[in-house]
Design a protein around this motif. Structure first.
Motif, mmCIF file in Angstrom:
data_model
loop_
_atom_site.group_PDB
_atom_site.id
_atom_site.type_symbol
_atom_site.label_atom_id
_atom_site.label_comp_id
_atom_site.label_asym_id
_atom_site.label_seq_id
_atom_site.Cartn_x
_atom_site.Cartn_y
_atom_site.Cartn_z
ATOM 1 N N TYR A 186 0.835 -1.207 0.000
ATOM 2 C CA TYR A 186 0.000 0.000 0.000
ATOM 3 C C TYR A 186 0.868 1.255 0.000
ATOM 4 O O TYR A 186 0.585 2.228 -0.710
ATOM 5 C CB TYR A 186 -0.915 0.013 1.223
ATOM 6 C CG TYR A 186 -2.190 -0.788 1.050
ATOM 7 C CD1 TYR A 186 -3.170 -0.388 0.149
ATOM 8 C CD2 TYR A 186 -2.420 -1.942 1.790
ATOM 9 C CE1 TYR A 186 -4.343 -1.120 -0.006
ATOM 10 C CE2 TYR A 186 -3.583 -2.691 1.638
ATOM 11 C CZ TYR A 186 -4.541 -2.262 0.734
ATOM 12 O OH TYR A 186 -5.692 -2.993 0.567
ATOM 13 N N VAL A 189 2.399 1.715 -3.543
ATOM 14 C CA VAL A 189 1.421 2.191 -4.523
ATOM 15 C C VAL A 189 1.143 3.679 -4.342
ATOM 16 O O VAL A 189 1.022 4.432 -5.320
ATOM 17 C CB VAL A 189 0.124 1.367 -4.424
ATOM 18 C CG1 VAL A 189 -1.016 2.049 -5.180
ATOM 19 C CG2 VAL A 189 0.349 -0.036 -4.967
ATOM 20 N N LYS A 190 1.083 4.116 -3.100
ATOM 21 C CA LYS A 190 0.845 5.541 -2.832
ATOM 22 C C LYS A 190 1.950 6.398 -3.435
ATOM 23 O O LYS A 190 1.683 7.448 -4.041
ATOM 24 C CB LYS A 190 0.747 5.771 -1.326
ATOM 25 C CG LYS A 190 0.401 7.206 -0.938
ATOM 26 C CD LYS A 190 0.241 7.349 0.571
ATOM 27 C CE LYS A 190 -0.111 8.780 0.950
ATOM 28 N NZ LYS A 190 -0.272 8.918 2.433
ATOM 29 N N LEU A 192 3.929 5.534 -5.968
ATOM 30 C CA LEU A 192 3.847 5.427 -7.420
ATOM 31 C C LEU A 192 2.801 6.388 -7.988
ATOM 32 O O LEU A 192 3.009 7.016 -9.034
ATOM 33 C CB LEU A 192 3.508 3.992 -7.830
ATOM 34 C CG LEU A 192 4.590 2.941 -7.598
ATOM 35 C CD1 LEU A 192 4.023 1.544 -7.821
ATOM 36 C CD2 LEU A 192 5.784 3.178 -8.518
ATOM 37 N N GLN A 193 1.690 6.513 -7.299
ATOM 38 C CA GLN A 193 0.615 7.391 -7.765
ATOM 39 C C GLN A 193 1.031 8.857 -7.736
ATOM 40 O O GLN A 193 0.483 9.671 -8.475
ATOM 41 C CB GLN A 193 -0.633 7.194 -6.907
ATOM 42 C CG GLN A 193 -1.314 5.850 -7.108
ATOM 43 C CD GLN A 193 -2.467 5.634 -6.150
ATOM 44 O OE1 GLN A 193 -2.362 5.879 -4.955
ATOM 45 N NE2 GLN A 193 -3.592 5.186 -6.695
ATOM 46 N N GLN A 194 2.005 9.177 -6.906
ATOM 47 C CA GLN A 194 2.457 10.559 -6.771
ATOM 48 C C GLN A 194 3.567 10.919 -7.754
ATOM 49 O O GLN A 194 3.989 12.073 -7.809
ATOM 50 C CB GLN A 194 2.949 10.804 -5.331
ATOM 51 C CG GLN A 194 1.869 10.668 -4.281
ATOM 52 C CD GLN A 194 2.422 10.672 -2.855
ATOM 53 O OE1 GLN A 194 3.641 10.689 -2.651
ATOM 54 N NE2 GLN A 194 1.540 10.667 -1.876
ATOM 55 N N GLU A 199 4.772 5.389 -15.550
ATOM 56 C CA GLU A 199 3.572 4.771 -16.110
ATOM 57 C C GLU A 199 3.718 3.257 -15.912
ATOM 58 O O GLU A 199 4.510 2.611 -16.607
ATOM 59 C CB GLU A 199 3.434 5.108 -17.586
ATOM 60 C CG GLU A 199 2.222 4.514 -18.259
ATOM 61 C CD GLU A 199 2.145 4.889 -19.732
ATOM 62 O OE1 GLU A 199 2.096 3.973 -20.564
ATOM 63 O OE2 GLU A 199 2.157 6.099 -20.030
ATOM 64 N N ALA A 273 -5.775 0.238 -6.933
ATOM 65 C CA ALA A 273 -5.360 1.508 -7.532
ATOM 66 C C ALA A 273 -5.589 1.545 -9.043
ATOM 67 O O ALA A 273 -5.358 2.577 -9.679
ATOM 68 C CB ALA A 273 -3.889 1.768 -7.226
ATOM 69 N N TYR A 275 -4.071 -0.470 -11.318
ATOM 70 C CA TYR A 275 -2.923 -0.904 -12.110
ATOM 71 C C TYR A 275 -3.132 -2.333 -12.629
ATOM 72 O O TYR A 275 -3.828 -3.138 -12.006
ATOM 73 C CB TYR A 275 -1.643 -0.872 -11.262
ATOM 74 C CG TYR A 275 -1.165 0.503 -10.890
ATOM 75 C CD1 TYR A 275 -0.869 1.462 -11.865
ATOM 76 C CD2 TYR A 275 -0.973 0.858 -9.553
ATOM 77 C CE1 TYR A 275 -0.418 2.716 -11.514
ATOM 78 C CE2 TYR A 275 -0.513 2.119 -9.198
ATOM 79 C CZ TYR A 275 -0.241 3.048 -10.180
ATOM 80 O OH TYR A 275 0.212 4.296 -9.835
#
Length: 323
Positions: A186, A189-190, A192-194, A199, A273, A275
């Motif tokens: 988790y 992923v947080k 990566l989203q930022q 991509e 998320a 992905y």
């Protein structure tokens, strides 16, 4: 809804097409003998698992001295392989709440940058934490999940030599705190989203890849995330002769146990998320989450075959459909 006659007609047409085409897409027969080609992979995987499951690592429970020792070893292996940190350091701490306490976990994140700079990223995750030690009993976690970490390191070594995908970056993540609740994934992923420069084309999760059942197959979930999966499956199985199955059920303690494989490991935060992801692992076995999950119960050749299979998957240029 088609009539019964129409269904027979459709089946007949499909059979006729198959006969005329020679059924070229037919799956090869599953074999208990694998075809592996990586030099010295067996010895290195055996060594990695042997060290990760040693008493000195105390079962690798999050936020313990054993976990710190594990982190130091994996970082040493990252450096030996010439990998690059994603951020300033390989170690990326994160906090999570568990059992009325705030605990600090540490993800270990390495990269192999693309030869041609791009935003294309593929990610391999394998959690390094396990259950730790209770009294004098150490839970070594050989299959769960020293096997996945060792397989990931083997793929990293091989990926550095590939020249097929020069515009694809590879990220390798030894996640922490999977056992208490997928907290490391988790946190990853947080981040990566930022990051607007990443991509994520596909995340591959390796969790328990060393203890095959009698079918000697690796089980895979998330195949719906792959474009033309049936064709890919044939290609992968022909490469190593490793049998790939996509539906799981296993006998554990004499009863049929069904597991929610979507939520079972570090691929789930990627799923939430949005992905694309796939998960490779074996069903639970008698040694799972016991002190008997030791290296002598593993099939090292099987781990090599899984690692080679995942590597071949990651080499495919068009893996997923465009969003």
């Amino acid at each position: 809804m088609p009539t019964l006659l129409t269904r027979y007609q459709v089946v007949g047409m499909l059979l006729l097409l198959c006969l005329n085409s020679g059924c070229s897409a037919r799956l090869p027969e599953c074999s208990s003998t694998f075809t592996t080609t990586w030099p010295n992979a067996t010895e290195q995987i055996q060594q990695d698992i042997s060290i990760l499951t040693s008493v000195a690592f105390q079962g690798r429970k999050t936020a313990t001295l054993g976990s710190q020792a594990t982190q130091e070893y994996i970082i040493t292996r990252f450096n030996q392989l010439g990998l690059k940190p994603w951020q300033t350091e390989f170690a990326i701490p994160f906090n999570f709440d568990h059992q009325f306490s705030t605990i600090t976990g540490v993800n270990l994140v390495a990269t192999i940058p693309a030869k041609i700079p791009s935003r294309r990223w593929r990610i391999i995750t394998a959690h390094y934490d396990h259950l730790g030690q209770k009294g004098s009993t150490v839970f070594p976690g050989a299959d769960d999940n020293a096997s996945g970490v060792a397989g990931m390191l083997a793929i990293a070594k091989r990926w550095q030599k590939q020249t097929h995908l020069e515009d694809v970056n590879l990220m390798l993540v030894a996640t922490d705190a999977e056992e208490p609740g997928l907290f490391g994934s988790y946190a990853l992923v947080k981040l990566l989203q930022q990051d607007p420069n990443i991509e994520v084309e596909l995340s591959v999760n390796l969790d328990m890849i060393g203890h095959p059942n009698r079918r000697r197959a690796i089980y895979m979930e998330g195949e719906k995330n792959l474009a033309q999966f049936d064709t890919i499956k044939v290609q992968l199985m022909r490469q190593t002769q490793l049998c790939i199955r996509t539906h799981r059920s296993s006998l554990l303690s004499g009863r049929l146990q069904k597991t929610d494989w979507l939520r079972a490991s570090d691929h789930y935060p990627f799923h939430k998320a949005g992905y694309k992801w796939v998960y490779f692992g074996v069903p639970p076995h008698q040694q799972y989450h016991t002190e008997h999950d030791t290296i002598d119960t593993l099939d090292i050749d099987f781990i090599v075959a899984v690692a080679e299979t995942v590597y071949q998957l990651l080499l495919i240029d068009k893996l997923t459909e465009s969003p």
